[in-house]
Design an enzyme around this catalytic site. Structure first.
Site, PDB file in Angstrom:
ATOM      1  N   ARG A  32       0.867  -1.179   0.000  1.00  0.00           N
ATOM      2  CA  ARG A  32       0.000   0.000   0.000  1.00  0.00           C
ATOM      3  C   ARG A  32       0.905   1.230   0.000  1.00  0.00           C
ATOM      4  O   ARG A  32       2.013   1.199   0.555  1.00  0.00           O
ATOM      5  CB  ARG A  32      -0.886  -0.003   1.249  1.00  0.00           C
ATOM      6  CG  ARG A  32      -1.906   1.134   1.247  1.00  0.00           C
ATOM      7  CD  ARG A  32      -2.716   1.184   2.538  1.00  0.00           C
ATOM      8  NE  ARG A  32      -3.590   2.357   2.533  1.00  0.00           N
ATOM      9  CZ  ARG A  32      -3.986   2.980   3.627  1.00  0.00           C
ATOM     10  NH1 ARG A  32      -3.592   2.569   4.825  1.00  0.00           N
ATOM     11  NH2 ARG A  32      -4.759   4.042   3.553  1.00  0.00           N
ATOM     12  N   HIS A  33       0.444   2.286  -0.606  1.00  0.00           N
ATOM     13  CA  HIS A  33       1.236   3.527  -0.662  1.00  0.00           C
ATOM     14  C   HIS A  33       1.525   4.071   0.742  1.00  0.00           C
ATOM     15  O   HIS A  33       0.840   3.752   1.718  1.00  0.00           O
ATOM     16  CB  HIS A  33       0.509   4.597  -1.492  1.00  0.00           C
ATOM     17  CG  HIS A  33      -0.802   5.013  -0.911  1.00  0.00           C
ATOM     18  ND1 HIS A  33      -0.919   5.906   0.135  1.00  0.00           N
ATOM     19  CD2 HIS A  33      -2.076   4.636  -1.210  1.00  0.00           C
ATOM     20  CE1 HIS A  33      -2.183   6.073   0.449  1.00  0.00           C
ATOM     21  NE2 HIS A  33      -2.913   5.307  -0.349  1.00  0.00           N
ATOM     22  N   GLY A  34       2.541   4.922   0.814  1.00  0.00           N
ATOM     23  CA  GLY A  34       2.892   5.572   2.071  1.00  0.00           C
ATOM     24  C   GLY A  34       1.853   6.622   2.471  1.00  0.00           C
ATOM     25  O   GLY A  34       0.919   6.936   1.714  1.00  0.00           O
ATOM     26  N   GLU A  35       2.044   7.169   3.658  1.00  0.00           N
ATOM     27  CA  GLU A  35       1.057   8.098   4.235  1.00  0.00           C
ATOM     28  C   GLU A  35       0.962   9.410   3.458  1.00  0.00           C
ATOM     29  O   GLU A  35       1.957   9.962   2.991  1.00  0.00           O
ATOM     30  CB  GLU A  35       1.444   8.395   5.697  1.00  0.00           C
ATOM     31  CG  GLU A  35       0.401   9.224   6.440  1.00  0.00           C
ATOM     32  CD  GLU A  35       0.855   9.598   7.845  1.00  0.00           C
ATOM     33  OE1 GLU A  35       0.574   8.816   8.772  1.00  0.00           O
ATOM     34  OE2 GLU A  35       1.482  10.666   8.019  1.00  0.00           O
ATOM     35  N   THR A  36      -0.273   9.906   3.358  1.00  0.00           N
ATOM     36  CA  THR A  36      -0.533  11.254   2.822  1.00  0.00           C
ATOM     37  C   THR A  36      -1.172  12.074   3.952  1.00  0.00           C
ATOM     38  O   THR A  36      -1.607  11.517   4.959  1.00  0.00           O
ATOM     39  CB  THR A  36      -1.527  11.195   1.637  1.00  0.00           C
ATOM     40  OG1 THR A  36      -2.822  10.816   2.135  1.00  0.00           O
ATOM     41  CG2 THR A  36      -1.086  10.201   0.568  1.00  0.00           C
ATOM     42  N   ASP A  37      -1.244  13.384   3.749  1.00  0.00           N
ATOM     43  CA  ASP A  37      -1.911  14.218   4.763  1.00  0.00           C
ATOM     44  C   ASP A  37      -3.387  13.838   4.902  1.00  0.00           C
ATOM     45  O   ASP A  37      -3.974  13.958   5.984  1.00  0.00           O
ATOM     46  CB  ASP A  37      -1.773  15.703   4.425  1.00  0.00           C
ATOM     47  CG  ASP A  37      -0.395  16.252   4.829  1.00  0.00           C
ATOM     48  OD1 ASP A  37       0.253  15.641   5.713  1.00  0.00           O
ATOM     49  OD2 ASP A  37       0.036  17.264   4.263  1.00  0.00           O
ATOM     50  N   TYR A  38      -3.985  13.389   3.805  1.00  0.00           N
ATOM     51  CA  TYR A  38      -5.390  12.945   3.859  1.00  0.00           C
ATOM     52  C   TYR A  38      -5.516  11.740   4.789  1.00  0.00           C
ATOM     53  O   TYR A  38      -6.444  11.674   5.607  1.00  0.00           O
ATOM     54  CB  TYR A  38      -5.889  12.570   2.455  1.00  0.00           C
ATOM     55  CG  TYR A  38      -6.200  13.763   1.581  1.00  0.00           C
ATOM     56  CD1 TYR A  38      -7.504  14.224   1.438  1.00  0.00           C
ATOM     57  CD2 TYR A  38      -5.187  14.430   0.882  1.00  0.00           C
ATOM     58  CE1 TYR A  38      -7.803  15.319   0.628  1.00  0.00           C
ATOM     59  CE2 TYR A  38      -5.462  15.522   0.080  1.00  0.00           C
ATOM     60  CZ  TYR A  38      -6.764  15.963  -0.044  1.00  0.00           C
ATOM     61  OH  TYR A  38      -7.049  17.054  -0.840  1.00  0.00           O
ATOM     62  N   ASN A  39      -4.590  10.767   4.653  1.00  0.00           N
ATOM     63  CA  ASN A  39      -4.597   9.608   5.561  1.00  0.00           C
ATOM     64  C   ASN A  39      -4.511  10.072   7.006  1.00  0.00           C
ATOM     65  O   ASN A  39      -5.247   9.598   7.878  1.00  0.00           O
ATOM     66  CB  ASN A  39      -3.407   8.686   5.291  1.00  0.00           C
ATOM     67  CG  ASN A  39      -3.467   7.968   3.963  1.00  0.00           C
ATOM     68  OD1 ASN A  39      -2.435   7.792   3.310  1.00  0.00           O
ATOM     69  ND2 ASN A  39      -4.640   7.546   3.548  1.00  0.00           N
TER      70      ASN A  39
ATOM     71  N   ARG B  34       0.588   8.946  -5.630  1.00  0.00           N
ATOM     72  CA  ARG B  34       1.070   8.456  -4.342  1.00  0.00           C
ATOM     73  C   ARG B  34       1.702   7.066  -4.465  1.00  0.00           C
ATOM     74  O   ARG B  34       2.557   6.709  -3.666  1.00  0.00           O
ATOM     75  CB  ARG B  34      -0.023   8.495  -3.270  1.00  0.00           C
ATOM     76  CG  ARG B  34      -1.359   7.850  -3.589  1.00  0.00           C
ATOM     77  CD  ARG B  34      -2.382   8.252  -2.517  1.00  0.00           C
ATOM     78  NE  ARG B  34      -3.699   7.653  -2.645  1.00  0.00           N
ATOM     79  CZ  ARG B  34      -4.714   8.160  -3.343  1.00  0.00           C
ATOM     80  NH1 ARG B  34      -4.557   9.300  -4.011  1.00  0.00           N
ATOM     81  NH2 ARG B  34      -5.895   7.550  -3.356  1.00  0.00           N
TER      82      ARG B  34
ATOM     83  N   GLU C 223      -7.361   3.151  -6.592  1.00  0.00           N
ATOM     84  CA  GLU C 223      -8.268   3.011  -5.458  1.00  0.00           C
ATOM     85  C   GLU C 223      -9.716   3.037  -5.951  1.00  0.00           C
ATOM     86  O   GLU C 223     -10.009   3.568  -7.028  1.00  0.00           O
ATOM     87  CB  GLU C 223      -8.016   4.162  -4.460  1.00  0.00           C
ATOM     88  CG  GLU C 223      -8.878   4.140  -3.205  1.00  0.00           C
ATOM     89  CD  GLU C 223      -8.744   2.874  -2.356  1.00  0.00           C
ATOM     90  OE1 GLU C 223      -9.062   1.777  -2.876  1.00  0.00           O
ATOM     91  OE2 GLU C 223      -8.376   2.990  -1.170  1.00  0.00           O
TER      92      GLU C 223
END
Length: 212
Positions: A10-17, A61, A84
């Site tokens: 899974r992709h790394g963290e975003t500010d949305y996450n 991402r 997604e």
């Protein structure tokens, strides 16, 4: 016996996450500082793996997550079938009370077996499977690529892991995931069957936890 090893991340963290905001396929966000650190930590742990190719979704991402490997000169391909799920009207919104209720109803419907139910203005799990099948067929069409890295997204991973292991989509929530987790899969060309060797593995991120 011809086998393919797939490192599915899974992709790394975003500010949305971080803020608990729904992204889906309609929000093309960047990794945040933590997400880039996670990508680097995964690279440090797995740079020795002889990946033949990298497959990413159409969202940046996933490109940014795989970027340290791509910078080595490894070939990569974008497959929008790995995107997604489209959450429709929920995308880009922080879950308030009303949306939480909407989200809960949706997840409960899917868990009850109604995988044809679409998100409002978006996709259903069944529709996601249809496009994923094309993407997976593309990946499996190259048996010479013995080991590949595939970067994608949380809900889409849950859906993918369900159908490739011949389980009903109602069970998708059993597949836990966190940012930059690893599922290591084996595909046997003789039996056309997938097996899961590692699930939601984040051992490569321990150094980040210790540093914080």
């Amino acid at each position: 016996m011809i086998q393919k090893t797939i490192y599915l991340i899974r992709h790394g963290e975003t500010d949305y996450n971080r803020r608990g905001v729904v992204q889906g396929s309609g929000v093309d966000s960047d990794l945040n500082e933590m997400g880039r650190a996670q990508a680097q930590a995964f690279f440090q742990a797995y740079q020795h793996v002889p990946f033949s190719k990298i497959y990413i979704s159409g969202l940046k991402r996933t490109y940014q997550t795989a970027e340290p490997f791509i910078e080595l000169g490894l070939p990569f391909e974008k497959l929008t079938g790995l995107n997604e799920i489209s959450w429709g009207v929920m995308e880009g919104k922080a879950p308030g009370n009303l949306e939480n209720e909407y989200y809960r109803d949706l997840i409960e419907s899917w868990a009850a077996g109604n995988s044809a139910k679409t998100t409002d203005g978006g996709e259903s799990p069944d529709q996601v499977v249809a496009r994923q099948k094309e993407a997976v067929a593309t990946i499996l069409a190259h048996p010479d690529e013995e080991t590949v890295l595939v970067a994608m997204h949380g809900r889409a991973m849950r859906i993918l892991l369900c159908w490739i292991t011949n389980q009903p989509l109602s069970l998708m929530d059993q597949f836990e995931h966190s940012n930059l987790c690893l599922y290591k899969l084996q595909y046997n060309y003789d039996t056309a069957a997938f097996t899961i060797e590692l699930a939601n593995d984040t051992a490569h991120l321990l150094s980040l936890a210790m540093a914080s």
